[in-house]
Design an enzyme around this catalytic site. Structure first.
Site, short mmCIF file in Angstrom:
data_model
loop_
_atom_site.label_atom_id
_atom_site.label_comp_id
_atom_site.label_asym_id
_atom_site.label_seq_id
_atom_site.Cartn_x
_atom_site.Cartn_y
_atom_site.Cartn_z
N LYS A 191 0.84 -1.19 0.00
CA LYS A 191 0.00 0.00 0.00
C LYS A 191 0.88 1.24 0.00
CE LYS A 191 -3.07 2.96 2.53
NZ LYS A 191 -2.30 4.06 1.91
N GLU A 265 10.05 2.53 10.55
CA GLU A 265 10.98 3.64 10.35
C GLU A 265 10.17 4.92 10.40
OE1 GLU A 265 14.01 3.41 10.63
OE2 GLU A 265 14.24 1.24 10.43
N CYS A 299 12.83 12.22 6.14
CA CYS A 299 12.88 11.85 7.56
C CYS A 299 14.27 12.05 8.14
CB CYS A 299 12.41 10.42 7.76
SG CYS A 299 13.32 9.18 6.82
N GLU A 399 8.98 17.46 14.98
CA GLU A 399 9.34 17.26 13.57
C GLU A 399 8.44 18.11 12.69
OE1 GLU A 399 10.41 13.56 10.64
OE2 GLU A 399 8.57 13.38 11.82
#
Length: 498
Positions: A191, A265, A299, A399
């Site tokens: 997906k 992750e 990231c 973040e």
């Protein structure tokens, strides 16, 4: 994977460009969802619809799980050389279509065309790497005191695995998850992000065209809230490899059974330390590349720069000058340094953080939404530099995932390490220095899964492990490299007598 064979007129005018509809691939068949499809929008020009994809339902996701489960035993027994040949043929197809796929990638998520092509070619290399490494994955033979007995281990596939990937690296991240899963004999439900599904579709298309049997790889699109539970909590799912936000990853981990293996992750708040002996021009270059490549939407992107007090003023002056000179525009236009943010949600989120930063710290440059010719149709933000940032500020702790850098002054190496480690994340970290002792100490002192010395926080080799510490990763299994195969296998110990 055959051509979707479905084109829909855009609007009511026959002269308008045709919109291609891409369907799910379940058990080797192109399937249209019962739900209304969604449009894949170009973030550089929102009037450009890149494609139309299925807003799949839970029922269709369950079909994908059943197909993968049914295909597993046959695929498990397929020779590893035959699996490797499929990966190599798929890699050849990606190479041959690199220009087309790169252009589609730029249109659907905004990155510069040269970066998109590099990603496609890198993904082909990833398939070839695992085609080789997967053929040398072996167990062990153990000495024992019985001369009539042999004790050894076998590495076997887990079964059905779900691969759920983000939009920022829409073909390379899926490749580094799917390739080791397939070469070790697992079947896959894939997906991709609904914000960049076409690149993932092209990867699945290449693998199917290369000869994957029906049901071995099932491609499905749709909202995570609708299809997510079916492809993560079903009893047939033996493993989940996910890259995305920390919040989403933790939700998956809480929802699945303890018997389901997870590889997460997740987020990062990655520091770059600039020591007082650093080459400042190099430090500025690494900051810009690490912080603003992909418009800060990586990231491993640099978001905090911890600069020694003695060189802070000069470093900041050079950085601001370089950032102001960056060219911002459509990734299809040669020479652009930054493209748009990938989605309207990203735009709103980044602008919200910039507004918070203006209240907390000193904005030195950028931070505004760009308007006017070439910008009005897209999600463009001028890269922002904040100074006078302290550890307690929101922009130093959360973040942002956008083109925003916080400069934090530090007094010493010890101060820099303490502040760099003062975060819930531990994905990537870098330092700029000429001192070999500091290089050595940094590698040991920093709490990060990826450590860079005189390099950007971004980027990793396909043959080296990748993963984070703390809330950046589940930390149990690394991606990439040879160790990337371990997540998808289980060990069986065999005692064989005469």
């Amino acid at each position: 994977m055959s051509n979707p064979a479905t084109t829909l007129a855009r609007g009511s005018e026959a002269s308008q460009p045709q919109i291609e509809e891409f369907r799910d691939l379940i058990n080797g068949e192109q399937l249209r969802s019962v739900a209304k499809p969604f449009d894949n929008i170009n973030p550089a020009d929102t009037s450009d619809i890149v494609g139309r994809f299925q807003a799949s339902t839970a029922a269709e996701a369950k079909l994908a799980v059943s197909a993968a489960a049914a295909a597993f035993e046959r695929w498990k027994k397929t020779s590893v050389s035959a699996r490797a040949a499929i990966l190599n043929r798929a890699a050849d197809r990606l190479d041959a279509q690199a220009d087309q796929i790169a252009r589609e990638m730029t249109r659907e998520m905004g990155k510069a065309l040269n970066l998109a092509k590099d990603e496609v070619l890198r993904s082909a290399q990833t398939l070839r790497f695992y085609a080789v490494e997967g053929q040398s994955l072996v167990g062990e033979v153990f000495p024992n005191d019985d001369p009539d007995m042999t004790v050894y281990t076998l590495r076997e596939p887990l079964g059905v695995v779900s691969v759920i990937t983000p939009w920022n690296f829409p073909i390379s991240i899926p490749a580094r998850k799917i390739a080791p899963a397939l070469i070790t004999g697992n079947t896959v439900i894939f997906k991709p992000s609904s914000d960049a599904p076409l690149s993932g579709y092209r990867l699945a298309e290449a693998l199917v065209a290369a000869g994957l049997p029906k049901g071995v790889l099932n491609f499905i699109t749709g909202m995570a809230g609708e299809v997510g539970p079916a492809i993560t909590t079903a009893p047939e799912i033996r493993a989940i490899s996910f890259t995305g936000s920390t919040t989403a990853g933790e939700q998956i981990c809480r929802a699945v059974s303890f018997t389901t293996r997870t590889q997460m992750e997740l987020g990062g708040k990655n520091p770059l330390i600039v020591m007082d002996d650093a080459d400042l021009e190099k430090a500025v270059d690494l900051t810009v590349k690490g912080g603003f490549s992909l418009a800060g939407q990586a990231c491993t992107g640099t978001s905090r720069v911890l600069v020694m007090k003695r060189v802070r003023a000069e470093f900041t002056e050079r950085l601001v000058a370089k950032v102001r000179a960056l060219k911002i525009g459509n990734g299809l236009t040669p020479g652009m340094d930054l493209g748009p943010l990938a989605t309207a949600r990203q735009l709103d989120s980044v602008l919200r953080y910039i507004a918070i930063g203006k209240q907390e710290a000193t904005l030195l440059c950028g931070g505004e939404r760009l308007t006017g010719a070439g910008y009005d149709g897209g999600y463009y933000v001028a890269p922002a530099i904040f100074a006078d940032v302290t550890q307690q500020m929101t922009i130093a702790r959360e973040e942002i995932f956008g083109p925003v850098i916080a400069i934090i002054e530090v007094e010493s190496y010890a101060d820099a390490i303490a502040k760099a480690n003062d975060t819930e994340y531990g994905l990537s970290a870098a330092i700029v220095t000429r001192n070999p002792r500091v290089m050595h100490d940094f590698a040991n002192d920093i709490q990060s899964g990826t450590v860079k010395i005189n390099r950007t926080t971004t980027g990793n080799l396909i043959n080296a492990p990748f993963g984070g510490l703390k809330r950046s990763s589940t930390s149990t299994f690394r991606e990439s490299g040879r160790v990337g195969l371990e997540f998808y296998t289980q060990i069986k110990t065999v005692y064989r007598g005469c």
